[in-house]
Design a protein around this motif. Structure first.
Motif, PDB file in Angstrom:
ATOM      1  N   LEU A  59       0.703  -1.345  -0.121  1.00  0.00           N
ATOM      2  CA  LEU A  59       0.189  -0.024  -0.311  1.00  0.00           C
ATOM      3  C   LEU A  59       1.136   1.624   0.715  1.00  0.00           C
ATOM      4  O   LEU A  59       0.765   1.881  -0.640  1.00  0.00           O
ATOM      5  CB  LEU A  59      -0.633  -0.534   1.485  1.00  0.00           C
ATOM      6  N   CYS A  60       1.844   1.180   0.707  1.00  0.00           N
ATOM      7  CA  CYS A  60       2.992   1.846   0.903  1.00  0.00           C
ATOM      8  C   CYS A  60       3.435   2.336  -0.067  1.00  0.00           C
ATOM      9  O   CYS A  60       3.810   4.190  -1.246  1.00  0.00           O
ATOM     10  CB  CYS A  60       3.876   2.188   1.576  1.00  0.00           C
ATOM     11  N   ASP A  61       3.735   1.210  -1.139  1.00  0.00           N
ATOM     12  CA  ASP A  61       4.279   1.656  -2.649  1.00  0.00           C
ATOM     13  C   ASP A  61       3.329   2.114  -3.844  1.00  0.00           C
ATOM     14  O   ASP A  61       3.374   3.127  -4.474  1.00  0.00           O
ATOM     15  CB  ASP A  61       4.806   0.056  -2.882  1.00  0.00           C
ATOM     16  N   ILE A  62       2.190   1.617  -3.525  1.00  0.00           N
ATOM     17  CA  ILE A  62       0.952   2.694  -4.466  1.00  0.00           C
ATOM     18  C   ILE A  62       0.482   3.528  -3.736  1.00  0.00           C
ATOM     19  O   ILE A  62       0.778   4.967  -5.064  1.00  0.00           O
ATOM     20  CB  ILE A  62       0.156   1.395  -4.142  1.00  0.00           C
ATOM     21  N   LEU A  63       0.738   4.179  -2.970  1.00  0.00           N
ATOM     22  CA  LEU A  63       1.295   5.355  -2.480  1.00  0.00           C
ATOM     23  C   LEU A  63       2.476   6.243  -2.957  1.00  0.00           C
ATOM     24  O   LEU A  63       2.004   8.143  -3.587  1.00  0.00           O
ATOM     25  CB  LEU A  63       0.477   5.889  -0.593  1.00  0.00           C
ATOM     26  N   GLY A  64       3.308   5.844  -3.082  1.00  0.00           N
ATOM     27  CA  GLY A  64       4.591   6.034  -3.143  1.00  0.00           C
ATOM     28  C   GLY A  64       4.170   6.574  -4.854  1.00  0.00           C
ATOM     29  O   GLY A  64       5.370   7.829  -5.608  1.00  0.00           O
ATOM     30  N   GLU A  65       3.907   5.948  -5.711  1.00  0.00           N
ATOM     31  CA  GLU A  65       3.421   6.202  -6.847  1.00  0.00           C
ATOM     32  C   GLU A  65       2.304   7.601  -7.195  1.00  0.00           C
ATOM     33  O   GLU A  65       2.371   7.567  -8.225  1.00  0.00           O
ATOM     34  CB  GLU A  65       3.177   5.420  -7.596  1.00  0.00           C
ATOM     35  N   MET A  66       1.927   7.449  -6.831  1.00  0.00           N
ATOM     36  CA  MET A  66       0.484   8.462  -6.608  1.00  0.00           C
ATOM     37  C   MET A  66       1.459  10.424  -6.456  1.00  0.00           C
ATOM     38  O   MET A  66       1.001  11.123  -5.860  1.00  0.00           O
ATOM     39  CB  MET A  66      -0.194   8.408  -5.902  1.00  0.00           C
ATOM     40  N   GLY A  67       2.824  10.393  -6.071  1.00  0.00           N
ATOM     41  CA  GLY A  67       3.462  11.911  -5.614  1.00  0.00           C
ATOM     42  C   GLY A  67       3.673  11.636  -4.456  1.00  0.00           C
ATOM     43  O   GLY A  67       4.299  13.037  -3.951  1.00  0.00           O
ATOM     44  N   PHE A  68       3.453  10.863  -3.462  1.00  0.00           N
ATOM     45  CA  PHE A  68       3.631  10.940  -2.345  1.00  0.00           C
ATOM     46  C   PHE A  68       5.071  10.378  -2.116  1.00  0.00           C
ATOM     47  O   PHE A  68       5.739   9.097  -2.083  1.00  0.00           O
ATOM     48  CB  PHE A  68       2.706  10.870  -1.527  1.00  0.00           C
ATOM     49  N   PHE A  69       5.897  11.089  -0.505  1.00  0.00           N
ATOM     50  CA  PHE A  69       6.868  10.293   0.276  1.00  0.00           C
ATOM     51  C   PHE A  69       6.146   9.614   0.769  1.00  0.00           C
ATOM     52  O   PHE A  69       5.719  10.336   2.199  1.00  0.00           O
ATOM     53  CB  PHE A  69       7.632  11.294  -0.520  1.00  0.00           C
ATOM     54  N   VAL A  70       6.112   8.799   0.913  1.00  0.00           N
ATOM     55  CA  VAL A  70       5.982   8.011   2.134  1.00  0.00           C
ATOM     56  C   VAL A  70       6.692   7.285   3.296  1.00  0.00           C
ATOM     57  O   VAL A  70       7.645   6.921   2.833  1.00  0.00           O
ATOM     58  CB  VAL A  70       5.207   6.722   1.791  1.00  0.00           C
ATOM     59  N   ASP A 226      -9.918   0.467  -3.973  1.00  0.00           N
ATOM     60  CA  ASP A 226     -11.305   1.868  -3.249  1.00  0.00           C
ATOM     61  C   ASP A 226     -10.459   2.155  -2.410  1.00  0.00           C
ATOM     62  O   ASP A 226     -11.324   3.427  -2.515  1.00  0.00           O
ATOM     63  CB  ASP A 226     -13.129   0.984  -3.592  1.00  0.00           C
ATOM     64  N   ALA A 227     -10.293   2.121  -1.110  1.00  0.00           N
ATOM     65  CA  ALA A 227      -9.997   2.665  -0.348  1.00  0.00           C
ATOM     66  C   ALA A 227      -8.877   3.509  -0.404  1.00  0.00           C
ATOM     67  O   ALA A 227      -8.529   4.012  -0.048  1.00  0.00           O
ATOM     68  CB  ALA A 227      -9.843   1.478   1.340  1.00  0.00           C
ATOM     69  N   ILE A 228      -7.782   2.702  -1.233  1.00  0.00           N
ATOM     70  CA  ILE A 228      -7.366   3.243  -1.469  1.00  0.00           C
ATOM     71  C   ILE A 228      -7.169   4.631  -2.712  1.00  0.00           C
ATOM     72  O   ILE A 228      -6.480   5.465  -2.294  1.00  0.00           O
ATOM     73  CB  ILE A 228      -5.732   2.359  -1.924  1.00  0.00           C
ATOM     74  N   LYS A 229      -7.825   4.509  -3.707  1.00  0.00           N
ATOM     75  CA  LYS A 229      -8.902   5.877  -4.234  1.00  0.00           C
ATOM     76  C   LYS A 229      -9.091   6.899  -3.365  1.00  0.00           C
ATOM     77  O   LYS A 229      -9.006   8.460  -3.145  1.00  0.00           O
ATOM     78  CB  LYS A 229      -9.494   5.079  -5.327  1.00  0.00           C
ATOM     79  N   LEU A 230      -9.742   6.473  -2.124  1.00  0.00           N
ATOM     80  CA  LEU A 230     -10.100   7.720  -1.517  1.00  0.00           C
ATOM     81  C   LEU A 230      -9.034   7.948  -0.216  1.00  0.00           C
ATOM     82  O   LEU A 230      -9.197   9.506  -0.879  1.00  0.00           O
ATOM     83  CB  LEU A 230     -11.054   6.903  -0.146  1.00  0.00           C
ATOM     84  N   LEU A 231      -7.560   7.378  -0.098  1.00  0.00           N
ATOM     85  CA  LEU A 231      -6.752   7.823   0.162  1.00  0.00           C
ATOM     86  C   LEU A 231      -6.192   8.652  -0.474  1.00  0.00           C
ATOM     87  O   LEU A 231      -6.180  10.611   0.014  1.00  0.00           O
ATOM     88  CB  LEU A 231      -6.218   6.730   1.031  1.00  0.00           C
ATOM     89  N   VAL A 232      -6.095   8.692  -1.433  1.00  0.00           N
ATOM     90  CA  VAL A 232      -5.662  10.110  -2.515  1.00  0.00           C
ATOM     91  C   VAL A 232      -6.235  10.595  -2.972  1.00  0.00           C
ATOM     92  O   VAL A 232      -5.361  11.611  -3.322  1.00  0.00           O
ATOM     93  CB  VAL A 232      -5.099   9.199  -4.032  1.00  0.00           C
ATOM     94  N   LYS A 233      -7.311  10.659  -3.380  1.00  0.00           N
ATOM     95  CA  LYS A 233      -8.104  11.482  -3.395  1.00  0.00           C
ATOM     96  C   LYS A 233      -8.399  12.630  -2.093  1.00  0.00           C
ATOM     97  O   LYS A 233      -8.348  13.650  -2.010  1.00  0.00           O
ATOM     98  CB  LYS A 233      -9.598  11.091  -4.005  1.00  0.00           C
ATOM     99  N   PHE A 234      -8.459  11.604  -1.007  1.00  0.00           N
ATOM    100  CA  PHE A 234      -7.953  12.894   0.075  1.00  0.00           C
ATOM    101  C   PHE A 234      -7.348  13.656   0.540  1.00  0.00           C
ATOM    102  O   PHE A 234      -7.167  15.520   0.590  1.00  0.00           O
ATOM    103  CB  PHE A 234      -8.279  11.777   1.519  1.00  0.00           C
TER     104      PHE A 234
END
Length: 244
Positions: A59-70, A226-234
């Motif tokens: 999950l952290c890797d996915i968020l990292g790919e979305m432009g965040f430093f996780v 779906d939950a990850i998408k909500l995290l990214v949008k938020f």
């Protein structure tokens, strides 16, 4: 205060995943990091009671790919719970007063927040799963400098906890968590309430987005996504302006 039955009695899933990030040490805290270090938006992720499970790393890797430093700190440092602890309420309650207490973890939150801001991150968010949800709500209540927080199938949230927070909150409960409607509505008087959101996953169980999720199951994987998408949008919404 005690853990809900779904947390005390349900084992983690045996999962394998090849991490794309790196293990390192930041401000004296052992961490797993993912994403680009020069990103202006940072996320601190508080895992659940089972520690550095493959699912939360992925999950952290996915968020990292979305432009965040996780940053995923190893807060428990080998003191995480294991399958043999399931069903032992005394073990879980001891965890709450020792390795899992806010007093044991507050310093790490402060160190990592300050490290990120001292190294070019202009906005920091926090995410917590299960027990980590309690840590995140407490951090948003007691500490400054966090742009927002998200709690996913959170445990240990008590009446009045959410009313104390000082930053936007995303709440993603499963069918095993209480009805947080009254708690969430206590945020309506906050100036940031328009950025808060609660989405229930009543077709999923406690831990589906963490160590208890079987992501080889297509439906569980879909709902975790779906939950990850909500995290990214938020976090795009609450820290995009601060983090540019």
């Amino acid at each position: 205060m005690s853990f809900p039955a779904a947390c005390c009695d349900t084992p983690p899933v045996k999962a394998t995943y090849l991490p794309r990030g790196a293990k390192t040490e930041l401000a004296g805290v052992k961490c797993y990091t993912s994403g680009t270090k020069d990103a202006k938006r940072g996320l601190i992720v508080n895992y659940d009671v089972f520690g550095l499970h493959a699912n939360v790393v992925q999950l952290c890797d996915i968020l990292g790919e979305m432009g965040f430093f996780v940053v995923l700190p190893d807060l428990l440092r080998g003191r995480e719970l294991v399958e043999a602890d399931l069903g032992k309420r005394d073990v879980f309650n001891s965890f709450l007063h020792n390795a899992g207490s806010w007093g044991s973890n507050k310093e790490s939150y402060c160190k990592l927040r300050d490290y990120l801001k001292d190294n070019g991150v202009s906005a920091v968010g926090v995410i917590g799963f299960c027990w980590g949800g309690k840590m995140v709500v407490t951090a948003l209540s007691e500490l400054e400098g966090f742009a927002g927080g998200a709690i996913v199938h959170p445990a240990l949230i008590q009446p009045g906890d959410m009313a104390k927070i000082n930053a936007p909150l995303l709440v993603l409960p499963s069918k095993d968590e209480p009805d947080f409607t009254e708690e969430f509505n206590s945020l309506k008087e906050k100036p940031f309430f328009s950025k808060c959101q609660m989405v229930r996953f009543d077709d999923m169980f406690h831990g589906f987005c963490g160590a208890r999720g079987d992501w080889s199951n297509p439906e569980q994987a879909r709902r975790a996504n779906d939950a990850i998408k909500l995290l990214v949008k938020f976090f795009n919404d609450v820290i995009s302006q601060q983090g540019k």
